[in-house]
Design a protein around this motif. Sequence first.
Motif, PDB file in Angstrom:
ATOM      1  N   LYS A  40       0.838  -1.209   0.000  1.00  8.95           N
ATOM      2  CA  LYS A  40       0.000   0.000   0.000  1.00  8.95           C
ATOM      3  C   LYS A  40       0.871   1.255   0.000  1.00  8.95           C
ATOM      4  O   LYS A  40       0.599   2.211  -0.739  1.00  8.95           O
ATOM      5  N   ASP A  41       1.922   1.259   0.804  1.00 12.22           N
ATOM      6  CA  ASP A  41       2.841   2.393   0.849  1.00 12.22           C
ATOM      7  C   ASP A  41       3.514   2.584  -0.508  1.00 12.22           C
ATOM      8  O   ASP A  41       3.619   3.698  -1.018  1.00 12.22           O
ATOM      9  N   ARG A  42       3.970   1.478  -1.088  1.00 13.05           N
ATOM     10  CA  ARG A  42       4.648   1.532  -2.383  1.00 13.05           C
ATOM     11  C   ARG A  42       3.720   2.068  -3.465  1.00 13.05           C
ATOM     12  O   ARG A  42       4.097   2.936  -4.248  1.00 13.05           O
ATOM     13  N   LYS A  43       2.491   1.554  -3.479  1.00 10.85           N
ATOM     14  CA  LYS A  43       1.541   1.969  -4.515  1.00 10.85           C
ATOM     15  C   LYS A  43       1.118   3.424  -4.351  1.00 10.85           C
ATOM     16  O   LYS A  43       0.908   4.126  -5.342  1.00 10.85           O
ATOM     17  N   THR A  44       0.990   3.883  -3.127  1.00 13.84           N
ATOM     18  CA  THR A  44       0.631   5.287  -2.914  1.00 13.84           C
ATOM     19  C   THR A  44       1.712   6.193  -3.487  1.00 13.84           C
ATOM     20  O   THR A  44       1.411   7.156  -4.200  1.00 13.84           O
ATOM     21  N   GLY A  45       2.972   5.888  -3.189  1.00 12.66           N
ATOM     22  CA  GLY A  45       4.074   6.670  -3.752  1.00 12.66           C
ATOM     23  C   GLY A  45       4.149   6.552  -5.267  1.00 12.66           C
ATOM     24  O   GLY A  45       4.397   7.540  -5.969  1.00 12.66           O
ATOM     25  N   LEU A  46       3.920   5.355  -5.774  1.00 10.87           N
ATOM     26  CA  LEU A  46       3.949   5.126  -7.221  1.00 10.87           C
ATOM     27  C   LEU A  46       2.839   5.912  -7.916  1.00 10.87           C
ATOM     28  O   LEU A  46       3.078   6.589  -8.923  1.00 10.87           O
ATOM     29  N   PHE A  47       1.623   5.854  -7.374  1.00 11.47           N
ATOM     30  CA  PHE A  47       0.508   6.577  -7.995  1.00 11.47           C
ATOM     31  C   PHE A  47       0.683   8.087  -7.877  1.00 11.47           C
ATOM     32  O   PHE A  47       0.261   8.843  -8.758  1.00 11.47           O
ATOM     33  N   PHE A  48       1.317   8.550  -6.795  1.00 12.99           N
ATOM     34  CA  PHE A  48       1.661   9.967  -6.674  1.00 12.99           C
ATOM     35  C   PHE A  48       2.596  10.354  -7.811  1.00 12.99           C
ATOM     36  O   PHE A  48       2.369  11.343  -8.512  1.00 12.99           O
ATOM     37  N   MET A  49       3.625   9.551  -8.026  1.00  9.28           N
ATOM     38  CA  MET A  49       4.578   9.833  -9.095  1.00  9.28           C
ATOM     39  C   MET A  49       3.903   9.781 -10.471  1.00  9.28           C
ATOM     40  O   MET A  49       4.119  10.653 -11.310  1.00  9.28           O
ATOM     41  N   ILE A  50       3.076   8.782 -10.701  1.00  9.28           N
ATOM     42  CA  ILE A  50       2.381   8.656 -11.989  1.00  9.28           C
ATOM     43  C   ILE A  50       1.467   9.857 -12.220  1.00  9.28           C
ATOM     44  O   ILE A  50       1.420  10.412 -13.328  1.00  9.28           O
TER      45      ILE A  50
END
Length: 146
Positions: A40-50
């Motif tokens: 969840k932490d990884r995806k939140t950061g990834l979606f922020f970047m995207i």
Amino acid sequence: MYSIFLNLHSYLRWVVLILGLLSVINGIKGGSTGAAYTEKDRKTGLFFMISLHTQLLIGLVLYFFLSPITQAAFADFGAAMKDPAMRLIAVEHITVNILAVVLATIANAKNKKAIPDATKHKNAWLLNGLALILILSRIPWDRLTA
């Protein structure tokens, strides 16, 4: 076409801000409690970047092709630099927000590595937090309708 891209850019800012805030909050909570860096932490950061990269692409189309503001600034750059509102759009907004995209991209790249979870949480709150502060500092709130 200009109004479509401007509205898209304007509405997408809320997605960017919410994802950035979630990433920072997750990083602070995870770092302070010693929690594992989760998917969840990884995806939140990834979606922020995207979302930032998407926002950047829309912004670049506006900046170079569609915006009458930047076209006017390019026509007389000296005069644009003397006008704070014009300078915000023509120089400060794009420059600072590109730096924010770079910071979020660095956070995402660092957190892909085999590093301690505490370091990943620190990268999330620090780098994404700096990106979020930069973004908030250069949003032309008075010029956006959405």
